[in-house]
Design an enzyme around this catalytic site. Structure first.
Site, PDB file in Angstrom:
ATOM      1  N   THR A  18       0.845  -1.225   0.158  1.00 21.47           N
ATOM      2  CA  THR A  18       0.069  -0.018  -0.024  1.00 21.47           C
ATOM      3  C   THR A  18       0.855   1.313  -0.168  1.00 21.47           C
ATOM      4  O   THR A  18       1.454   1.641  -0.868  1.00 21.47           O
ATOM      5  CB  THR A  18      -0.904   0.031   0.996  1.00 21.47           C
ATOM      6  OG1 THR A  18      -0.200  -0.245   2.350  1.00 21.47           O
ATOM      7  CG2 THR A  18      -2.044  -1.143   0.970  1.00 21.47           C
TER       8      THR A  18
ATOM      9  N   LYS B   7       4.314  -6.961   3.933  1.00 22.89           N
ATOM     10  CA  LYS B   7       3.890  -5.531   3.590  1.00 22.89           C
ATOM     11  C   LYS B   7       3.675  -4.963   4.860  1.00 22.89           C
ATOM     12  O   LYS B   7       3.081  -5.350   5.856  1.00 22.89           O
ATOM     13  CB  LYS B   7       2.622  -5.437   2.586  1.00 22.89           C
ATOM     14  CG  LYS B   7       1.227  -5.654   3.385  1.00 22.89           C
ATOM     15  CD  LYS B   7       0.423  -4.725   3.031  1.00 22.89           C
ATOM     16  CE  LYS B   7       0.838  -3.360   3.744  1.00 22.89           C
ATOM     17  NZ  LYS B   7      -0.324  -2.407   3.982  1.00 22.89           N
TER      18      LYS B   7
ATOM     19  N   THR C 104      -0.683  -1.746   6.819  1.00 23.36           N
ATOM     20  CA  THR C 104      -0.975  -2.507   7.817  1.00 23.36           C
ATOM     21  C   THR C 104       0.089  -3.556   7.646  1.00 23.36           C
ATOM     22  O   THR C 104       0.745  -3.812   6.418  1.00 23.36           O
ATOM     23  CB  THR C 104      -2.508  -3.249   7.306  1.00 23.36           C
ATOM     24  OG1 THR C 104      -3.734  -2.417   7.727  1.00 23.36           O
ATOM     25  CG2 THR C 104      -2.447  -4.464   7.974  1.00 23.36           C
TER      26      THR C 104
ATOM     27  N   GLU D 179       6.992   5.068   7.958  1.00 25.15           N
ATOM     28  CA  GLU D 179       6.685   6.206   7.506  1.00 25.15           C
ATOM     29  C   GLU D 179       7.741   7.366   7.595  1.00 25.15           C
ATOM     30  O   GLU D 179       7.790   7.781   8.766  1.00 25.15           O
ATOM     31  CB  GLU D 179       5.261   6.647   7.546  1.00 25.15           C
ATOM     32  CG  GLU D 179       4.185   5.416   6.857  1.00 25.15           C
ATOM     33  CD  GLU D 179       2.901   5.582   7.379  1.00 25.15           C
ATOM     34  OE1 GLU D 179       2.218   5.101   6.607  1.00 25.15           O
ATOM     35  OE2 GLU D 179       2.367   6.044   8.321  1.00 25.15           O
TER      36      GLU D 179
ATOM     37  N   ASN E 266       1.011  11.489   7.012  1.00 23.22           N
ATOM     38  CA  ASN E 266      -0.078  11.241   7.652  1.00 23.22           C
ATOM     39  C   ASN E 266      -1.038  12.378   8.007  1.00 23.22           C
ATOM     40  O   ASN E 266      -2.110  12.163   8.467  1.00 23.22           O
ATOM     41  CB  ASN E 266       0.249  10.396   9.188  1.00 23.22           C
ATOM     42  CG  ASN E 266       0.760   9.055   8.984  1.00 23.22           C
ATOM     43  OD1 ASN E 266       0.023   8.286   8.286  1.00 23.22           O
ATOM     44  ND2 ASN E 266       1.957   8.892   9.306  1.00 23.22           N
TER      45      ASN E 266
ATOM     46  N   SER F  18      -7.342  11.729  -0.242  1.00 25.60           N
ATOM     47  CA  SER F  18      -7.901  12.146  -1.529  1.00 25.60           C
ATOM     48  C   SER F  18      -8.191  11.091  -2.700  1.00 25.60           C
ATOM     49  O   SER F  18      -7.671  10.182  -2.262  1.00 25.60           O
ATOM     50  CB  SER F  18      -7.479  13.448  -2.102  1.00 25.60           C
ATOM     51  OG  SER F  18      -5.978  13.103  -2.312  1.00 25.60           O
TER      52      SER F  18
END
Lengths: 409, 409
Positions: free
Chosen positions: A162, A188, A199, A281, A404, A409
């Protein structure tokens, strides 16, 4: 899903060469669940006799697919099995519709592949709270079935991504009585774990022959010191799933407490866990936090997690600041036992604090130079007992906020 | 301590007018503990008979001054008392030297002011791990003594600031049997703030006459729903201190469970607690999180803190994203009881999710417009029981990273 974030600076040079595992086939396709122009569904088939063990999020709001997988672990392995995973939609917090989607997808896979529905495991990852357009997945099953291949594990790693910036894979070959057993896995995950985007999903395959109960107890034990010891942001997903499938295709039987196999499986699990942190991230630093001298292993783990989850420590690391005072703070607040006057702290091999105060040998310039490294080690000794633990995390940067705080969108 | 950060956008328009409290005098000076060109020591003197109650960090690595204050609470109030506070150096994690510095400072104040050392309370706030240059404070005591004034509370609020962007004060007047009792307090704190008391120093004064035991039990009870219900970054300081001094100068006696007095004191405590959140490092939004329908009040508090401390929720709020899926995640991971299918979530008065799924009346545009407000309310109902809790926090922004990833200089 906005623009793809840039490749993590902590990414490995390349996706590894993974061995094919006897009894396991992979296929991927673009079902258009949410994303355009990329694969988003992965199908894995497993030979009759495959033992499957699992570990799952303990979230009280876990997804319908997780609940379904948990129900199915430990079932009769004599027939074949399958795993189907989609990215783009997590099918989480979707009420009764979520349960219906899982039944529809696993039922369709069972029918088209001729395996019992009780042996079809599914995962979904992506946005939360939107109904899964499960017909798109069901419509892709025939295409997937036609594309099954022993060599598709790398494509499978890509289909389940993702917000990941790189696909994650790892493997080991273990010699048992002079014969080779193979273990290969994919994962992942890049935020520890944002339900709307990221996740952790992990699928590991081995051609070893191993009883389900032994595989399950091994996976549960190893999970405690691998995937349960990483944190990106202290947040826990509704969908985290680890499945380990042992096909037995090598003909080599692994009995209880086989150290070689356990060590091999542990290395694969830890490698994948570290790759998830390295794709954290916004991460620019990979941080190992080891605690010793705690009153117990459990208390060592509490201290290590308190340090690893502290925003003040994670921002100090981002700023390359050897701010050991914040480590003292995190130990103090953890709730586990600590004595200020027996506490010592090392950054790498530099003693920065001991006996309740800054170390006389502490050299701020040397410590600052150390913090410029990409991989940082922080050691804390409580001076109380024999408890130890190690956890892994990353720094907290502007990149995390960018990813984050972006409006969906 | 680099450049002064800009004034928080959540700051009140002005420092409030605070009443002088009979029996309390203030003085401040520039002792040069660390900062240049600003006041950094505050002295408070309290009339004979003043009852003093306190609440302190539960950190296992709490500072020497905190340990000393805890020892002194409950002592004989018949003689005068004093509070001396410095900013710039926390005197925390400084080993035996830290204890010696506290003894030196409190001893010198006792001697120069003619009060028992057992009634001299001290606090220090600022950098950790550096020895306190306590002689600079001791050398300033005569100057402080000469400057004592009933009207210096605003200057005192400024002298105890560290990374605060505004001084914090609050007051209430309570009528007891037709006579006015006054309560006025000041606070400092902006980062390293978590329930279990913030990185926070708070001093509250009242001219009510109240027994020490009653004052202590009142303060302890009110602390649980005020200062222990705020969080900026989940990090807990080594130095958190709340002292409440009741001089009795009004001649009006407050007995146990006086609702009027308790409510007045609670409003002052809550006002100061909210000001600390409004000065949270990098904060652009003030967020109230209320939980109802939990299995117990304690479990409601666990859920509320899990939401308030979630980096994913705090970044979503910074990004003005009505990301209720992350609220589901935080409830799920909290460890307290929850049932996905009885959970409902409101943002302000908008029902965004109920019965385990997005609400049919949810309007993304309206929710996005709501998130642009400066003060945000998130309500979660678990649908399980009667447990409730409310906590307050702020968003997680690039400003927080800027402030905390800056190398100390």
């Amino acid at each position: 899903m906005g623009a793809t974030p840039p490749l993590s600076p902590l990414a490995p040079a390349a996706f590894p060469d993974l061995p094919s595992i006897g009894g396991v086939s992979f296929a991927t396709t673009s079902a258009g669940v949410r994303y355009k122009g990329r694969t988003d569904v992965m199908l894995v088939t497993l030979a009759p006799g495959t033992a499957i063990a699992g570990a799952f999020t303990r979230s009280a709001t876990r997804s319908a697919a997780v609940l379904d997988c948990q129900d199915k672990i430990g079932g009769d392995p004599s027939k074949g099995a399958a795993i189907i995973v989609n990215s783009g939609n997590a099918n989480a917090f979707t009420g009764r519709l979520g349960t219906e989607s899982v039944a529809a997808v696993t039922g369709a896979v069972a029918e088209r592949l001729g395996v019992p529905v009780a042996r079809v495991f599914s995962s979904s990852t992506g946005v939360i709270g939107e109904p899964l357009p499960h017909q798109r997945i069901i419509d892709s099953i025939d295409t997937l079935k036609g594309a099954l291949s022993h060599d598709g594990i790398g494509d499978a790693a890509r289909a389940i991504m993702t917000t990941d910036t790189f696909p994650k894979g790892a493997s080991e070959t273990v010699m048992i009585n002079g014969q080779a057993v193979h273990i290969a896995g994919i994962a992942k995950g890049s935020g520890m774990i944002a339900p709307d985007m990221a996740t952790m999903l992990v699928y590991i395959f081995t051609d070893a022959a191993i009883d389900q109960e032994i595989l399950q107890s091994t996976v549960s034990a190893l999970n405690r010191t691998t995937f349960n010891c990483i944190t990106v942001d202290s947040d826990t997903s509704t969908s985290d799933t680890l499945l380990v499938a042992a096909t037995g295709a090598s003909g080599i039987r692994v009995t209880e407490n086989n150290i070689g196999f356990m060590e091999g499986l542990r290395r694969v699990m830890l490698d994948l866990a570290h790759q998830v942190v390295r794709d954290g991230e916004g991460a620019t630093k990979f941080v190992e936090i080891s605690v010793s001298g705690a009153a117990s292993d459990a208390e060592a783990h509490v201290h290590a997690k308190s340090i690893a989850n502290s925003p003040l420590i994670k921002t100090a690391i981002a700023g390359e600041d050897p701010n050991w005072g914040r480590v003292v703070m995190a130990v103090g607040k953890s709730g586990a036992r600590a004595d200020r006057d027996t506490l010592s702290i090392r950054f790498g091999d530099m003693v920065v604090a001991k006996d309740g105060w800054v170390s006389p040998e502490y050299d701020e310039d040397r410590a600052a130079a150390y913090m410029k490294k990409q991989d940082i080690e922080i050691h804390v000794d409580l001076g109380l007992g024999g408890g130890t633990a190690t956890v892994w995390t990353c720094d907290l940067t502007h990149g995390y906020i960018d990813i984050n705080a972006d409006y969906r969108s």
